[in-house]
Write an enzyme that holds these catalytic residues in place. Structure first.
Site, PDB file in Angstrom:
ATOM      1  CG  ASP A 178     -26.161 -52.929  18.841  1.00 38.44           C
ATOM      2  OD1 ASP A 178     -26.180 -52.668  17.634  1.00 38.44           O
ATOM      3  OD2 ASP A 178     -26.870 -52.335  19.679  1.00 38.44           O
ATOM      4  CG  ASP A 202     -30.666 -51.716  17.383  1.00 39.64           C
ATOM      5  OD1 ASP A 202     -30.254 -51.944  18.539  1.00 39.64           O
ATOM      6  OD2 ASP A 202     -30.614 -50.585  16.866  1.00 39.64           O
ATOM      7  CG  ASP A 217     -23.589 -45.322  26.336  1.00 38.53           C
ATOM      8  OD1 ASP A 217     -23.648 -46.528  26.678  1.00 38.53           O
ATOM      9  OD2 ASP A 217     -24.387 -44.809  25.524  1.00 38.53           O
TER      10      ASP A 217
HETATM   11  P1  ATP Z   1     -31.200 -48.621  21.421  1.00 44.87           P
HETATM   12  O1  ATP Z   1     -32.282 -49.276  22.167  1.00 44.87           O
HETATM   13  O2  ATP Z   1     -31.483 -47.211  21.066  1.00 44.87           O
HETATM   14  O3  ATP Z   1     -30.658 -49.417  20.269  1.00 44.87           O
HETATM   15  P2  ATP Z   1     -28.585 -49.073  22.499  1.00 44.87           P
HETATM   16  O4  ATP Z   1     -28.083 -48.974  23.913  1.00 44.87           O
HETATM   17  O5  ATP Z   1     -28.501 -50.410  21.867  1.00 44.87           O
HETATM   18  O6  ATP Z   1     -30.034 -48.502  22.508  1.00 44.87           O
HETATM   19  P3  ATP Z   1     -27.021 -48.189  20.279  1.00 44.87           P
HETATM   20  O7  ATP Z   1     -26.905 -46.806  19.737  1.00 44.87           O
HETATM   21  O8  ATP Z   1     -27.660 -49.242  19.455  1.00 44.87           O
HETATM   22  O9  ATP Z   1     -27.777 -48.024  21.667  1.00 44.87           O
HETATM   23  O10 ATP Z   1     -25.561 -48.630  20.701  1.00 44.87           O
HETATM   24  C1  ATP Z   1     -25.242 -49.949  21.109  1.00 44.87           C
HETATM   25  C2  ATP Z   1     -24.288 -49.932  22.282  1.00 44.87           C
HETATM   26  O11 ATP Z   1     -23.062 -49.296  21.896  1.00 44.87           O
HETATM   27  C3  ATP Z   1     -24.768 -49.139  23.495  1.00 44.87           C
HETATM   28  O12 ATP Z   1     -25.604 -49.896  24.321  1.00 44.87           O
HETATM   29  C4  ATP Z   1     -23.465 -48.774  24.153  1.00 44.87           C
HETATM   30  O13 ATP Z   1     -22.955 -49.857  24.882  1.00 44.87           O
HETATM   31  C5  ATP Z   1     -22.548 -48.530  22.976  1.00 44.87           C
HETATM   32  N1  ATP Z   1     -22.562 -47.106  22.594  1.00 44.87           N
HETATM   33  C6  ATP Z   1     -23.342 -46.518  21.659  1.00 44.87           C
HETATM   34  N2  ATP Z   1     -23.090 -45.217  21.545  1.00 44.87           N
HETATM   35  C7  ATP Z   1     -22.122 -44.938  22.436  1.00 44.87           C
HETATM   36  C8  ATP Z   1     -21.409 -43.754  22.798  1.00 44.87           C
HETATM   37  N3  ATP Z   1     -21.677 -42.584  22.223  1.00 44.87           N
HETATM   38  N4  ATP Z   1     -20.455 -43.873  23.752  1.00 44.87           N
HETATM   39  C9  ATP Z   1     -20.163 -45.067  24.322  1.00 44.87           C
HETATM   40  N5  ATP Z   1     -20.810 -46.196  24.038  1.00 44.87           N
HETATM   41  C10 ATP Z   1     -21.767 -46.154  23.101  1.00 44.87           C
HETATM   42 MG    MG Z   2     -29.003 -50.931  19.891  1.00 43.60          MG
END
Ligand code: ATP
Ligand code: MG
Length: 451
Positions: free
Chosen positions: A63, A61, A145
């Site tokens: 963001d 996705d 994170d």
């Molecule tokens: P995915 O491929 O699963 O979507 P993602 O890294 O994009 O991985 P998301 O859950 O979509 O993960 O979150 C988007 C972003 O928000 C992360 O890349 C991170 O920068 C931030 N983030 C998400 N959850 C947390 C958390 N628990 N603590 C700190 N930052 C977070």
């Molecule tokens: Mg994501």
């Protein structure tokens, strides 16, 4: 990376020096980025979208991070909803696709310039309960994170901005928490699971300081609301690397905090059986996802909780005088009730899961009209697939699975024949609601199929 701090200027990787191109970004995300920019706001792609594009992978996705406040984002898009209490976010919806737009957040929450915002709310144990203090893009990077998740693709000049050393870690294949690892895990224990998820999915190693607390902080997951854990479990096992994720979760002693009963069974049993069944279920999930086939989470839960079910049935059978059907239903109820104390298991998963289990008994009746009728059961396919899964490690299940496989290959006439000749001779056998005669074998295992 160690020398970086909040005030270090970012490393800027200009457009010609990285591989992110707008054609690889979802057109909807590009639309949102441009709309924000036209309205005078700062807008960047961030998180998994940037990380995966830089790695040449297809993002799950997209963001977006911006300096526009959620209410300001809301005003710009007709198709926008504001969600979340802990983190207030804007969701811009385009058909099935949701573009998540988050406002830059302050790093520690303590020195926010914004006195109007509600402040960071913490639990006694340091967990952040709500965090709606807005800040600069630098601060936003520091509160994410992992370093590889904190890279920004700026729609203004198409450059990648790196505040925390994410680019070097991406190249080195390293999962590294930003800032002090133990503190960051305490603030949000779900990061323990996220660490494992990204390591498994990307095939990355852990930076030693990020890895060390993993072994000993599993207990923090006890404080996470069951609903959030359920969401995270789905991400862990439906991300395409379920098997590797499972191995890592067990290695870091985290699995037991998600599925305590399963962990106990895996720990107790000397045989390989329970683990083998799980491993097959997880690797077939990965294989299906790799082929773009749909996944039924209920099937996965049925496998994850199968051993606790069998264990529970054995215990109940020793103590109680239940028929087979009631034995399974009572055991299933106990297993579900125990599980949901740790991680939620919504009924949309637990009900089909229980049907899959119940079908393991119903598939044992292979005489008369029953088999033909069972084919129309909405969960038949999942039940049969589950039987096939068991067949890999259970001889009785294998015999039964063979029978059903042969039966399915027949035409209608063949099916009638296959179920008819010996019906009368075996009348009265293996009726679902009848109390079984003395059964010394495993109650969860079906008797050998009899036609
Ligand atoms: P995915 O491929 O699963 O979507 P993602 O890294 O994009 O991985 P998301 O859950 O979509 O993960 O979150 C988007 C972003 O928000 C992360 O890349 C991170 O920068 C931030 N983030 C998400 N959850 C947390 C958390 N628990 N603590 C700190 N930052 C977070
Ligand atoms: Mg994501």
């Amino acid at each position: 990376m160690e020398s970086r701090s909040l005030n270090t200027p970012p490393v800027i990787i200009p457009r010609p020096d990285h591989n992110i191109s707008r054609v690889n970004i979802s057109p909807n995300a590009v639309k949102v980025l441009y709309r924000l920019r036209e309205a005078g706001y700062r807008a960047c792609l961030v998180g998994g979208g940037v990380r995966d594009l830089l790695l040449g992978r297809e993002p799950k996705d997209f963001d977006i991070a911006t300096d526009a406040r959620p209410e300001q984002v809301y005003k710009l898009f007709r198709n926008c909803r504001l969600i979340g209490r802990r983190f207030r976010l804007a969701h811009v919806q385009f058909g099935q696709e949701i573009i998540e737009v988050a406002t830059f957040r302050a790093y520690s929450g303590e020195d926010s310039e914004d006195s109007d915002s509600p402040s960071v709310e913490r639990a006694d144990d340091g967990r952040i309960l709500s965090d709606n203090v807005y800040g600069s893009i630098e601060e936003d990077a520091w509160r994410r994170d992992f370093t590889i998740n904190a890279l920004y693709y700026d729609i203004n000049n198409f450059a990648v901005l790196d505040y925390v050393g994410g680019m070097a870690d991406l190249k080195a294949g390293l999962i590294r928490l930003i800032g002090d690892p133990a503190q960051h895990y305490h603030e949000d224990p779900v990061r323990l699971l996220r660490a494992v998820r990204f390591a498994a999915k990307l095939g990355f190693r852990f930076d030693p300081e990020t890895e060390a607390p993993l072994h000993r902080l599993g207990h923090l997951l006890d404080k996470i609301p069951p609903a959030r854990l359920c969401d995270e479990i789905l991400k862990l096992f439906l991300g395409g690397s379920a098997l590797q994720t499972f191995e890592l979760l067990r290695h870091y002693r985290l699995f037991g905090w998600l599925f305590p009963a399963t962990e106990r069974c895996l720990g107790h049993q000397q045989q390989h059986y329970p683990k083998t069944l799980l491993i097959r279920a997880l690797s077939s999930t990965d294989a299906r996802l790799a082929k773009g086939q749909p996944i039924n989470p209920a099937f996965l839960f049925a496998a994850l909780l199968w051993e606790p079910l069998r264990e529970q049935m054995r215990q109940l059978q020793a103590a109680d005088d239940l028929n087979e059907h009631d034995l399974l239903q009572t055991a299933a109820e106990i297993v579900v009730q125990t599980q949901i104390r740790h991680a939620a298991l919504p009924r949309r998963y637990s009900l089909p899961m229980r049907e899959i289990w119940a079908l393991q008994q119903r598939l044992m009746v292979i005489t008369g009209k029953h088999p033909q009728r069972l084919l129309t059961h909405p969960r038949f396919r999942a039940g049969y697939d589950f039987l096939l899964l068991r067949a890999d490690t259970d001889e009785q299940a294998a015999e039964l699975a063979d029978w059903w496989t042969r039966f399915l290959a027949l035409d209608d006439a063949g099916r009638i024949q296959a179920t008819q000749p010996e019906v009368k001779a075996k009348k009265g056998k293996a009726r679902r609601r009848r109390k079984p005669r003395s059964r010394k074998t495993d109650p969860a295992a079906p008797p050998s199929p009899k036609t």
